[in-house]
Design a protein around this motif. Structure first.
Motif, PDB file in Angstrom:
ATOM      1  N   MET A 165       9.661   5.453  15.296  1.00 51.60           N
ATOM      2  CA  MET A 165      10.675   5.123  16.307  1.00 51.60           C
ATOM      3  C   MET A 165      10.171   3.925  17.102  1.00 51.60           C
ATOM      4  SD  MET A 165      13.520   6.833  16.722  1.00 51.60           S
ATOM      5  CE  MET A 165      14.281   8.290  15.989  1.00 51.60           C
ATOM      6  N   THR A 166      10.991   2.907  17.210  1.00 53.16           N
ATOM      7  CA  THR A 166      10.543   1.706  17.900  1.00 53.16           C
ATOM      8  C   THR A 166      11.737   0.945  18.464  1.00 53.16           C
ATOM      9  OG1 THR A 166       9.162  -0.277  17.613  1.00 53.16           O
ATOM     10  CG2 THR A 166      10.505   0.359  15.733  1.00 53.16           C
ATOM     11  N   THR A 167      11.480  -0.207  19.032  1.00 56.88           N
ATOM     12  CA  THR A 167      12.567  -1.058  19.553  1.00 56.88           C
ATOM     13  C   THR A 167      12.618  -2.309  18.680  1.00 56.88           C
ATOM     14  OG1 THR A 167      11.125  -2.350  20.992  1.00 56.88           O
ATOM     15  CG2 THR A 167      12.021  -0.294  21.911  1.00 56.88           C
ATOM     16  N   PRO A 168      13.745  -3.016  18.692  1.00 64.20           N
ATOM     17  CA  PRO A 168      13.836  -4.242  17.878  1.00 64.20           C
ATOM     18  C   PRO A 168      12.711  -5.235  18.193  1.00 64.20           C
ATOM     19  CG  PRO A 168      16.023  -3.590  18.555  1.00 64.20           C
ATOM     20  CD  PRO A 168      15.076  -2.673  19.278  1.00 64.20           C
ATOM     21  N   HIS A 169      12.387  -5.425  19.474  1.00 65.16           N
ATOM     22  CA  HIS A 169      11.339  -6.394  19.811  1.00 65.16           C
ATOM     23  C   HIS A 169       9.956  -5.929  19.357  1.00 65.16           C
ATOM     24  CE1 HIS A 169      13.215  -9.796  21.840  1.00 65.16           C
ATOM     25  NE2 HIS A 169      14.154  -8.938  22.229  1.00 65.16           N
ATOM     26  N   ASP A 170       9.646  -4.648  19.593  1.00 65.67           N
ATOM     27  CA  ASP A 170       8.344  -4.145  19.124  1.00 65.67           C
ATOM     28  C   ASP A 170       8.255  -4.238  17.603  1.00 65.67           C
ATOM     29  OD1 ASP A 170       7.422  -3.668  21.624  1.00 65.67           O
ATOM     30  OD2 ASP A 170       7.740  -1.498  21.591  1.00 65.67           O
ATOM     31  N   HIS A 171       9.363  -3.907  16.957  1.00 62.48           N
ATOM     32  CA  HIS A 171       9.378  -4.012  15.493  1.00 62.48           C
ATOM     33  C   HIS A 171       9.080  -5.436  15.030  1.00 62.48           C
ATOM     34  CE1 HIS A 171      11.188  -5.202  11.718  1.00 62.48           C
ATOM     35  NE2 HIS A 171      10.792  -4.022  11.267  1.00 62.48           N
ATOM     36  N   ASP A 172       9.830  -6.384  15.562  1.00 60.26           N
ATOM     37  CA  ASP A 172       9.694  -7.765  15.079  1.00 60.26           C
ATOM     38  C   ASP A 172       8.316  -8.340  15.386  1.00 60.26           C
ATOM     39  OD1 ASP A 172      12.216  -7.502  14.119  1.00 60.26           O
ATOM     40  OD2 ASP A 172      13.094  -9.185  15.217  1.00 60.26           O
ATOM     41  N   ARG A 173       7.753  -7.929  16.535  1.00 57.54           N
ATOM     42  CA  ARG A 173       6.418  -8.423  16.898  1.00 57.54           C
ATOM     43  C   ARG A 173       5.400  -7.977  15.830  1.00 57.54           C
ATOM     44  NH1 ARG A 173       6.221  -6.186  21.731  1.00 57.54           N
ATOM     45  NH2 ARG A 173       7.458  -7.797  22.763  1.00 57.54           N
ATOM     46  N   GLU A 174       5.455  -6.706  15.450  1.00 54.19           N
ATOM     47  CA  GLU A 174       4.495  -6.171  14.475  1.00 54.19           C
ATOM     48  C   GLU A 174       4.808  -6.673  13.058  1.00 54.19           C
ATOM     49  OE1 GLU A 174       3.534  -2.299  15.721  1.00 54.19           O
ATOM     50  OE2 GLU A 174       2.315  -1.820  13.959  1.00 54.19           O
ATOM     51  N   ALA A 175       6.095  -6.735  12.734  1.00 53.54           N
ATOM     52  CA  ALA A 175       6.488  -7.185  11.386  1.00 53.54           C
ATOM     53  C   ALA A 175       6.142  -8.654  11.157  1.00 53.54           C
ATOM     54  CB  ALA A 175       7.986  -6.961  11.175  1.00 53.54           C
ATOM     55  N   ALA A 176       6.081  -9.416  12.250  1.00 56.71           N
ATOM     56  CA  ALA A 176       5.739 -10.838  12.112  1.00 56.71           C
ATOM     57  C   ALA A 176       4.351 -10.981  11.485  1.00 56.71           C
ATOM     58  CB  ALA A 176       5.775 -11.529  13.471  1.00 56.71           C
ATOM     59  N   THR A 177       3.449 -10.077  11.818  1.00 52.14           N
ATOM     60  CA  THR A 177       2.126 -10.089  11.194  1.00 52.14           C
ATOM     61  C   THR A 177       2.185  -9.422   9.826  1.00 52.14           C
ATOM     62  OG1 THR A 177       1.006 -10.023  13.334  1.00 52.14           O
ATOM     63  CG2 THR A 177      -0.275  -9.337  11.425  1.00 52.14           C
ATOM     64  N   VAL A 178       2.692  -8.182   9.806  1.00 48.84           N
ATOM     65  CA  VAL A 178       2.674  -7.378   8.570  1.00 48.84           C
ATOM     66  C   VAL A 178       3.397  -8.092   7.431  1.00 48.84           C
ATOM     67  CG1 VAL A 178       3.557  -5.265   7.511  1.00 48.84           C
ATOM     68  CG2 VAL A 178       2.418  -5.171   9.745  1.00 48.84           C
ATOM     69  N   GLN A 179       4.650  -8.458   7.663  1.00 48.49           N
ATOM     70  CA  GLN A 179       5.418  -9.063   6.578  1.00 48.49           C
ATOM     71  C   GLN A 179       5.248 -10.576   6.549  1.00 48.49           C
ATOM     72  OE1 GLN A 179       9.421  -7.117   7.219  1.00 48.49           O
ATOM     73  NE2 GLN A 179       8.829  -6.573   5.142  1.00 48.49           N
ATOM     74  N   GLY A 180       5.180 -11.167   7.742  1.00 44.17           N
ATOM     75  CA  GLY A 180       5.045 -12.625   7.812  1.00 44.17           C
ATOM     76  C   GLY A 180       3.817 -13.092   7.051  1.00 44.17           C
ATOM     77  N   LEU A 181       2.666 -12.479   7.335  1.00 44.05           N
ATOM     78  CA  LEU A 181       1.433 -12.917   6.668  1.00 44.05           C
ATOM     79  C   LEU A 181       1.443 -12.634   5.175  1.00 44.05           C
ATOM     80  CD1 LEU A 181      -1.486 -12.075   9.116  1.00 44.05           C
ATOM     81  CD2 LEU A 181      -0.442 -14.285   8.594  1.00 44.05           C
ATOM     82  N   THR A 182       1.917 -11.436   4.800  1.00 47.32           N
ATOM     83  CA  THR A 182       1.931 -11.090   3.375  1.00 47.32           C
ATOM     84  C   THR A 182       2.779 -12.095   2.586  1.00 47.32           C
ATOM     85  OG1 THR A 182       1.871  -8.768   4.064  1.00 47.32           O
ATOM     86  CG2 THR A 182       2.272  -9.194   1.740  1.00 47.32           C
ATOM     87  N   HIS A 183       3.963 -12.395   3.104  1.00 45.27           N
ATOM     88  CA  HIS A 183       4.849 -13.321   2.389  1.00 45.27           C
ATOM     89  C   HIS A 183       4.316 -14.754   2.392  1.00 45.27           C
ATOM     90  CE1 HIS A 183       7.712 -10.024   2.289  1.00 45.27           C
ATOM     91  NE2 HIS A 183       8.384 -10.715   1.400  1.00 45.27           N
ATOM     92  N   LEU A 184       3.680 -15.116   3.498  1.00 44.09           N
ATOM     93  CA  LEU A 184       3.126 -16.464   3.612  1.00 44.09           C
ATOM     94  C   LEU A 184       2.011 -16.666   2.581  1.00 44.09           C
ATOM     95  CD1 LEU A 184       4.052 -18.382   5.838  1.00 44.09           C
ATOM     96  CD2 LEU A 184       1.987 -17.819   7.095  1.00 44.09           C
ATOM     97  N   ILE A 185       1.086 -15.716   2.540  1.00 41.28           N
ATOM     98  CA  ILE A 185      -0.037 -15.799   1.600  1.00 41.28           C
ATOM     99  C   ILE A 185       0.490 -15.734   0.167  1.00 41.28           C
ATOM    100  CG2 ILE A 185      -2.108 -14.565   0.777  1.00 41.28           C
ATOM    101  CD1 ILE A 185      -2.558 -13.804   3.796  1.00 41.28           C
ATOM    102  N   ALA A 186       1.474 -14.867  -0.060  1.00 47.41           N
ATOM    103  CA  ALA A 186       2.063 -14.749  -1.398  1.00 47.41           C
ATOM    104  C   ALA A 186       2.659 -16.080  -1.842  1.00 47.41           C
ATOM    105  CB  ALA A 186       3.136 -13.663  -1.398  1.00 47.41           C
ATOM    106  N   LYS A 187       3.348 -16.746  -0.930  1.00 42.49           N
ATOM    107  CA  LYS A 187       4.005 -18.014  -1.262  1.00 42.49           C
ATOM    108  C   LYS A 187       2.960 -19.090  -1.593  1.00 42.49           C
ATOM    109  CE  LYS A 187       8.213 -19.020  -0.527  1.00 42.49           C
ATOM    110  NZ  LYS A 187       9.318 -18.670  -1.431  1.00 42.49           N
ATOM    111  N   VAL A 188       1.912 -19.161  -0.782  1.00 39.79           N
ATOM    112  CA  VAL A 188       0.875 -20.172  -1.037  1.00 39.79           C
ATOM    113  C   VAL A 188       0.187 -19.897  -2.382  1.00 39.79           C
ATOM    114  CG1 VAL A 188      -1.273 -21.198  -0.217  1.00 39.79           C
ATOM    115  CG2 VAL A 188       0.507 -20.603   1.424  1.00 39.79           C
ATOM    116  N   LEU A 189      -0.163 -18.645  -2.642  1.00 44.96           N
ATOM    117  CA  LEU A 189      -0.840 -18.318  -3.912  1.00 44.96           C
ATOM    118  C   LEU A 189       0.083 -18.601  -5.094  1.00 44.96           C
ATOM    119  CD1 LEU A 189      -2.991 -15.111  -3.296  1.00 44.96           C
ATOM    120  CD2 LEU A 189      -3.522 -17.505  -2.899  1.00 44.96           C
ATOM    121  N   HIS A 190       1.367 -18.326  -4.925  1.00 45.35           N
ATOM    122  CA  HIS A 190       2.318 -18.586  -5.999  1.00 45.35           C
ATOM    123  C   HIS A 190       2.334 -20.081  -6.337  1.00 45.35           C
ATOM    124  CE1 HIS A 190       5.777 -18.035  -8.549  1.00 45.35           C
ATOM    125  NE2 HIS A 190       6.395 -19.022  -7.921  1.00 45.35           N
TER     126      HIS A 190
END
Lengths: 254, 254
Positions: A165-190
């Motif tokens: 259970m969370t709020t939109p802002h708390d979600h986006d703050r955490e997802a920015a690291t969790v998903q942002g970094l994973t996708h960023l690194i994935a894109k560079v490696l690709h």
């Protein structure tokens, strides 16, 4: 307003957007609800039938008790304005996108007051859910009304999900690291080209497995994660700045 | 020159450097050889005794049939010059470092012609080997003599390792990506600060697991991988350039 999500045999769920994620939702809700789906691509009709889902119009889907929006980000506002005029009081509208601040604002803006809203983010995709969704995580943000309670109970009891259970802002703050970094690194490696597969370490194997899980995601997903999340740019800049700093350090030591 | 590594009961193996990796070697060779070890830190004597290893002088270790150098990179040349004057004809000298071109050159340069040389890189560390080394990989580069054949057979049959026969240059070229990238990404993520652990995806969990496996490696390991591997700088620049390029693209799209 007590909605018994466990007593759902008669309740109808309408899925807007029958892509990979819409299908995953249908597979997991089958047997729990009367399922309907709409997708502008009419060639999805047969797949829907195979999954026990009635393929119908957006209007018919919008009259369901629960509406799940699994459409591409680009059509999100159009979907909202279309269903806003049709859906009846007490309807629960749920989205399932990777970011939560902006879509929550849009849902509040376009959907009438008599409609309940829960913003969710299933922290998995078709690939990570290939062996079933039990034990996987879903973020749940209550936006309007109280139907998030029975919804969360349903996710836990009937789907075996871990509910955060969370709020939109708390979600986006955490997802920015969790998903942002994973996708960023994935894109560079690709972009670096094919990775070695012979002389690999366990940690490299895990790294390749991690990035390969997101490399087939739709371009909209990458775009949403990197551009529609208000916290992503900050995380991204930090990552690029630290990478640059390390690069300079290593050049100087070489 | 046929050396039966399977008939090794009487053969002695001397380990130079009794750090985390030296101990891992001792644990896995115990029962196969008469084990001796040298380390400048005399407080390792008791640990050696517990592992069934005779803790002794560098001179005594240098008179063993097989010498395994598991000393820090910084002392590698000193170790070679010390053992060069003591080791007897037919001795097999093995190193176990993360890069292979430069150490192989040094071994050829300092060790007398009557000594055989095999450069190896076990593609695992104390952490990835915590459940045993069976099935893990080791790169083997024949440098001088023919003892790499019985050695590789021993690795396969008695230790259950996957042996990858290669050359120092082929090794370093591939390791520059495999290890270079893993350590680079691990270092950048470490500098970003504590990673989220609650709202995580499967791919992010794998990414964190991957980098956490190398974040506790000794600073010399990072240094060797990034600076002593002749191919690392190129891979690193490519990674940083592509990261920068992606950063610019995303800023322009935002």
């Amino acid at each position: 307003m007590k909605i018994k999500m466990s007593n759902v045999a008669q309740r109808s769920v309408g899925i807007v957007g029958f892509g990979a994620f819409g299908k995953l939702i249908a597979q997991n809700l089958y047997g729990h609800f009367d399922l309907k789906a709409y997708d502008p691509r009419s060639d999805q009709r047969d797949v829907a039938a195979e999954l026990g889902v009635t393929f119908t119009s957006l209007q018919a889907v919008a009259r369901c008790d629960v509406i799940v929006i699994a459409a591409p980000v680009s059509s999100f506002e159009d979907v909202l304005t279309s269903i806003a005029t049709v859906c009846h009081p007490g309807t629960l509208v749920i989205d399932v996108g990777s970011v939560k601040v902006h879509p929550s604002d849009l849902m509040e803006k376009y959907l009438p007051d008599y409609v309940d809203i829960v913003a969710t983010h299933p922290l998995f995709g078709p690939q990570s859910a290939c062996d079933g969704i039990e034990g996987l995580k879903i973020a749940v943000c209550p936006i309007r009304g109280l139907q998030h309670w029975p919804l969360a109970a349903f996710f836990r009891k009937h789907l075996g999900l871990q509910v955060i259970m969370t709020t939109p802002h708390d979600h986006d703050r955490e997802a920015a690291t969790v998903q942002g970094l994973t996708h960023l690194i994935a894109k560079v490696l690709h972009r670096m080209g094919p990775m070695p597969s012979r002389m690999t370490t366990r940690s490299f194997d895990l790294l390749v497995e991690a990035v390969s899980m997101v490399q087939n995601d739709a371009p909209e997903v990458f775009d949403a994660i990197e551009n529609a999340n208000p916290y992503s740019a900050g995380i991204r800049r930090k990552f690029f700045d630290l990478a640059h700093e390390l690069g300079v350090e290593l050049e100087n030591n070489a």
